[in-house]
Design a protein around this motif. Structure first.
Motif, PDB file in Angstrom:
ATOM      1  N   LEU A 218       0.827  -1.209   0.000  1.00 51.95           N
ATOM      2  CA  LEU A 218       0.000   0.000   0.000  1.00 51.95           C
ATOM      3  C   LEU A 218       0.862   1.261   0.000  1.00 51.95           C
ATOM      4  CD1 LEU A 218      -2.782   1.347   0.154  1.00 51.95           C
ATOM      5  CD2 LEU A 218      -2.648   1.159   2.654  1.00 51.95           C
ATOM      6  N   PHE A 219       1.965   1.234   0.743  1.00 48.14           N
ATOM      7  CA  PHE A 219       2.837   2.404   0.848  1.00 48.14           C
ATOM      8  C   PHE A 219       4.046   2.234  -0.062  1.00 48.14           C
ATOM      9  CE2 PHE A 219       0.361   2.367   4.654  1.00 48.14           C
ATOM     10  CZ  PHE A 219       0.225   3.695   5.050  1.00 48.14           C
ATOM     11  N   SER A 220       4.335   3.240  -0.876  1.00 46.81           N
ATOM     12  CA  SER A 220       5.559   3.232  -1.669  1.00 46.81           C
ATOM     13  C   SER A 220       6.749   3.209  -0.722  1.00 46.81           C
ATOM     14  CB  SER A 220       5.627   4.459  -2.575  1.00 46.81           C
ATOM     15  OG  SER A 220       4.617   4.416  -3.557  1.00 46.81           O
ATOM     16  N   GLN A 221       7.680   2.286  -0.948  1.00 43.23           N
ATOM     17  CA  GLN A 221       8.772   2.075  -0.015  1.00 43.23           C
ATOM     18  C   GLN A 221       9.833   3.164  -0.055  1.00 43.23           C
ATOM     19  OE1 GLN A 221       8.699  -0.737   2.316  1.00 43.23           O
ATOM     20  NE2 GLN A 221       6.689  -0.169   1.540  1.00 43.23           N
ATOM     21  N   ASN A 222       9.881   3.914  -1.146  1.00 38.23           N
ATOM     22  CA  ASN A 222      10.887   4.965  -1.287  1.00 38.23           C
ATOM     23  C   ASN A 222      10.201   6.318  -1.356  1.00 38.23           C
ATOM     24  OD1 ASN A 222      13.547   3.401  -1.823  1.00 38.23           O
ATOM     25  ND2 ASN A 222      12.065   2.449  -3.188  1.00 38.23           N
ATOM     26  N   PRO A 223      10.360   7.155  -0.335  1.00 37.55           N
ATOM     27  CA  PRO A 223       9.807   8.512  -0.412  1.00 37.55           C
ATOM     28  C   PRO A 223      10.459   9.290  -1.545  1.00 37.55           C
ATOM     29  CG  PRO A 223      10.554   7.978   1.825  1.00 37.55           C
ATOM     30  CD  PRO A 223      11.093   6.914   0.921  1.00 37.55           C
ATOM     31  N   ASN A 224       9.765  10.292  -2.060  1.00 37.60           N
ATOM     32  CA  ASN A 224      10.386  11.228  -2.984  1.00 37.60           C
ATOM     33  C   ASN A 224      11.077  12.311  -2.171  1.00 37.60           C
ATOM     34  OD1 ASN A 224       9.622   9.938  -5.268  1.00 37.60           O
ATOM     35  ND2 ASN A 224       8.055  11.401  -5.896  1.00 37.60           N
ATOM     36  N   TYR A 225      12.305  12.648  -2.561  1.00 37.67           N
ATOM     37  CA  TYR A 225      13.069  13.674  -1.857  1.00 37.67           C
ATOM     38  C   TYR A 225      13.217  14.894  -2.755  1.00 37.67           C
ATOM     39  CZ  TYR A 225      14.203  10.036   1.505  1.00 37.67           C
ATOM     40  OH  TYR A 225      14.119   9.052   2.443  1.00 37.67           O
ATOM     41  N   ALA A 226      12.946  16.061  -2.190  1.00 40.33           N
ATOM     42  CA  ALA A 226      13.044  17.315  -2.934  1.00 40.33           C
ATOM     43  C   ALA A 226      14.103  18.189  -2.283  1.00 40.33           C
ATOM     44  CB  ALA A 226      11.700  18.028  -2.950  1.00 40.33           C
ATOM     45  N   LEU A 227      15.236  18.328  -2.950  1.00 42.74           N
ATOM     46  CA  LEU A 227      16.373  19.037  -2.366  1.00 42.74           C
ATOM     47  C   LEU A 227      16.099  20.524  -2.219  1.00 42.74           C
ATOM     48  CD1 LEU A 227      19.305  18.584  -1.411  1.00 42.74           C
ATOM     49  CD2 LEU A 227      20.045  19.165  -3.726  1.00 42.74           C
ATOM     50  N   GLN A 228      15.307  21.098  -3.103  1.00 44.13           N
ATOM     51  CA  GLN A 228      15.104  22.544  -3.128  1.00 44.13           C
ATOM     52  C   GLN A 228      13.712  22.963  -2.660  1.00 44.13           C
ATOM     53  OE1 GLN A 228      17.529  24.709  -3.675  1.00 44.13           O
ATOM     54  NE2 GLN A 228      18.953  23.004  -3.951  1.00 44.13           N
ATOM     55  N   ALA A 229      13.065  22.147  -1.868  1.00 43.62           N
ATOM     56  CA  ALA A 229      11.737  22.499  -1.360  1.00 43.62           C
ATOM     57  C   ALA A 229      11.617  22.064   0.091  1.00 43.62           C
ATOM     58  CB  ALA A 229      10.650  21.840  -2.211  1.00 43.62           C
ATOM     59  N   ARG A 230      10.662  22.664   0.797  1.00 40.35           N
ATOM     60  CA  ARG A 230      10.480  22.305   2.204  1.00 40.35           C
ATOM     61  C   ARG A 230       9.046  21.920   2.531  1.00 40.35           C
ATOM     62  NH1 ARG A 230      11.982  28.350   3.318  1.00 40.35           N
ATOM     63  NH2 ARG A 230       9.988  29.350   3.679  1.00 40.35           N
ATOM     64  N   TYR A 231       8.088  22.377   1.723  1.00 38.87           N
ATOM     65  CA  TYR A 231       6.690  21.948   1.898  1.00 38.87           C
ATOM     66  C   TYR A 231       6.170  22.150   3.316  1.00 38.87           C
ATOM     67  CZ  TYR A 231       7.961  19.561  -2.435  1.00 38.87           C
ATOM     68  OH  TYR A 231       8.432  19.267  -3.690  1.00 38.87           O
ATOM     69  N   ASN A 232       6.555  23.249   3.956  1.00 37.36           N
ATOM     70  CA  ASN A 232       6.107  23.592   5.320  1.00 37.36           C
ATOM     71  C   ASN A 232       6.607  22.609   6.376  1.00 37.36           C
ATOM     72  OD1 ASN A 232       4.612  25.663   4.104  1.00 37.36           O
ATOM     73  ND2 ASN A 232       2.744  24.426   4.024  1.00 37.36           N
ATOM     74  N   GLN A 233       7.480  21.702   6.013  1.00 38.14           N
ATOM     75  CA  GLN A 233       7.895  20.666   6.956  1.00 38.14           C
ATOM     76  C   GLN A 233       8.873  21.181   8.006  1.00 38.14           C
ATOM     77  OE1 GLN A 233       9.169  17.420   4.416  1.00 38.14           O
ATOM     78  NE2 GLN A 233       7.131  17.210   3.532  1.00 38.14           N
ATOM     79  N   HIS A 234       9.373  22.408   7.810  1.00 33.83           N
ATOM     80  CA  HIS A 234      10.247  22.998   8.826  1.00 33.83           C
ATOM     81  C   HIS A 234       9.465  23.403  10.067  1.00 33.83           C
ATOM     82  CE1 HIS A 234       8.441  26.391   6.794  1.00 33.83           C
ATOM     83  NE2 HIS A 234       8.874  27.206   7.732  1.00 33.83           N
ATOM     84  N   LEU A 235       8.126  23.468   9.959  1.00 32.19           N
ATOM     85  CA  LEU A 235       7.307  23.925  11.079  1.00 32.19           C
ATOM     86  C   LEU A 235       7.233  22.904  12.205  1.00 32.19           C
ATOM     87  CD1 LEU A 235       4.280  25.483   9.145  1.00 32.19           C
ATOM     88  CD2 LEU A 235       6.251  26.679  10.126  1.00 32.19           C
ATOM     89  N   SER A 236       7.407  21.633  11.863  1.00 30.08           N
ATOM     90  CA  SER A 236       7.280  20.575  12.867  1.00 30.08           C
ATOM     91  C   SER A 236       8.090  19.370  12.432  1.00 30.08           C
ATOM     92  CB  SER A 236       5.807  20.181  13.022  1.00 30.08           C
ATOM     93  OG  SER A 236       5.678  18.974  13.751  1.00 30.08           O
ATOM     94  N   ASN A 237       8.712  18.707  13.395  1.00 29.21           N
ATOM     95  CA  ASN A 237       9.425  17.468  13.086  1.00 29.21           C
ATOM     96  C   ASN A 237       8.470  16.332  12.769  1.00 29.21           C
ATOM     97  OD1 ASN A 237      11.959  18.659  13.480  1.00 29.21           O
ATOM     98  ND2 ASN A 237      11.964  18.181  15.669  1.00 29.21           N
ATOM     99  N   GLY A 238       7.170  16.586  12.978  1.00 28.03           N
ATOM    100  CA  GLY A 238       6.159  15.599  12.631  1.00 28.03           C
ATOM    101  C   GLY A 238       5.371  15.970  11.389  1.00 28.03           C
ATOM    102  N   ALA A 239       5.886  16.921  10.605  1.00 31.24           N
ATOM    103  CA  ALA A 239       5.178  17.360   9.397  1.00 31.24           C
ATOM    104  C   ALA A 239       5.525  16.457   8.222  1.00 31.24           C
ATOM    105  CB  ALA A 239       5.537  18.804   9.070  1.00 31.24           C
TER     106      ALA A 239
END
Length: 338
Positions: free
Chosen positions: A285-306
């Protein structure tokens, strides 16, 4: 004229084969052969198109089939080799690509449908940004999960309903977010769902969705997992991702990790934890490899659980996406218990 066209065709096919062979070589040399084989198998790459190209004496129906395969190969080949999605004009520019942290070191595998989104000049720099630790949860009514949507308009079109990829306002993806929030609350996991529309101006959606994310965290300081829920965007030739579980077709789930964040490894640890639990409970059900974006943050800096979570793509049906909600909720509940 005939020989000129044939010469151009031979050059194009030769370039394609050389590029493809080179990419496979780099994949093998970087110990990612299994990943290459897995992706190619999932995408059903039409190698027969290359083999049959140029064979004389084909009947009309056979030639039509070859022409269809050629278009399919062009779409998939462009997607895999360059990361360009013919259904997403943003990917026509090299600014939308980033080299991957893991996996094959060539452009195609680095493709992310929103990589990197224009997050807007009005967002604060984050070089020294330290997210606040979540407040201790004191009772069962405390909120542990927050859900919002940077791209509220995203639709699912795989049910032949004639709906567009994007709605005018709230799309199907918001219904998936609502269902996920309701399911988690029924399981005893306090969850809130923000439906503020952030993508009226699509390319600056993150300039708005950061406000939705901050609002959720401010009003619910006990949030452990902050989900920006999307659906993927894929070339039609690539095909949708579906897994058959519990006698239902379910849309596959993919995570995207923004690395333009000094604490991205912590977000990545949570993603890997969710994927690991998901693989144990619901294989495939879950793709085993996340996509990594070197030049983006997608608001994920706001929380370590984002996390940025994609439930299927526009090629899935709304039913397939909603079928994924129950197992996704169960996996999130298990991770929070741990």
């Amino acid at each position: 004229m005939f020989f000129e066209k044939r010469w151009v065709m031979i050059v194009c096919i030769g370039f394609f084969l050389v590029s493809f062979s080179t990419s496979i070589y780099f994949a093998i040399s970087n110990d990612s052969t299994g990943y290459v084989i897995k992706v190619l198998a999932e995408r059903s790459f039409p190698f027969e198109n290359i083999i049959l190209e140029g064979i004389p004496g084909l009947a009309g129906p056979e030639q039509v089939k070859i022409d269809q395969l050629r278009k399919q190969a062009a779409g998939i080949g462009m997607f895999l080799l360059t990361g360009v999605n013919i259904s997403d004009a943003r990917t026509y520019f090299l600014g939308y690509f980033a080299p991957p942290r893991d996996g094959p070191y060539w452009l195609g595998w680095a493709y992310n449908p929103q990589d990197p989104e224009m997050e807007g000049a009005n967002i604060e720099p984050i070089e020294n940004y330290v997210p606040a630790e979540p407040a201790p949860a004191k009772n069962d009514e405390d909120i542990l999960v927050g859900i919002y949507h940077t791209h509220n308009s995203e639709n699912y079109t795989g049910d032949d309903s004639g709906r567009k990829d994007h709605a005018d306002g709230q799309g199907d993806v918001v219904a998936v977010g609502k269902a996920l929030a309701e399911t988690l609350n029924k399981k005893g996991i306090g969850t809130v769902h923000n439906t503020d529309i952030n993508d009226k101006e699509f390319m600056s959606a993150y300039s708005r969705s950061i406000n939705s994310a901050q609002k959720l965290l401010k009003e619910n300081p006990t949030i452990r997992i902050l989900i920006d829920l999307h659906r993927d965007g894929l070339p039609p030739e690539v095909g949708k991702g579906v897994v058959r579980l519990e006698d239902k077709n379910m849309a596959k789930i993919l995570f995207v990790v923004g690395q333009k964040n000094p604490h991205w490894e912590k977000n990545n640890q949570l993603v890997k934890k969710i994927i690991g639990v998901g693989q144990q409970k619901y294989p495939g059900l879950f793709s085993q490899n996340p996509n990594y974006a070197l030049q983006a943050r997608y608001n994920q800096h706001l929380s370590n659980g984002a996390v940025l979570l994609e439930v299927g793509s526009q090629l899935n049906s709304p039913e397939e996406a909603l079928n994924s909600v129950e197992p996704l909720a169960e996996v999130l509940k298990e991770c929070l218990k741990q």
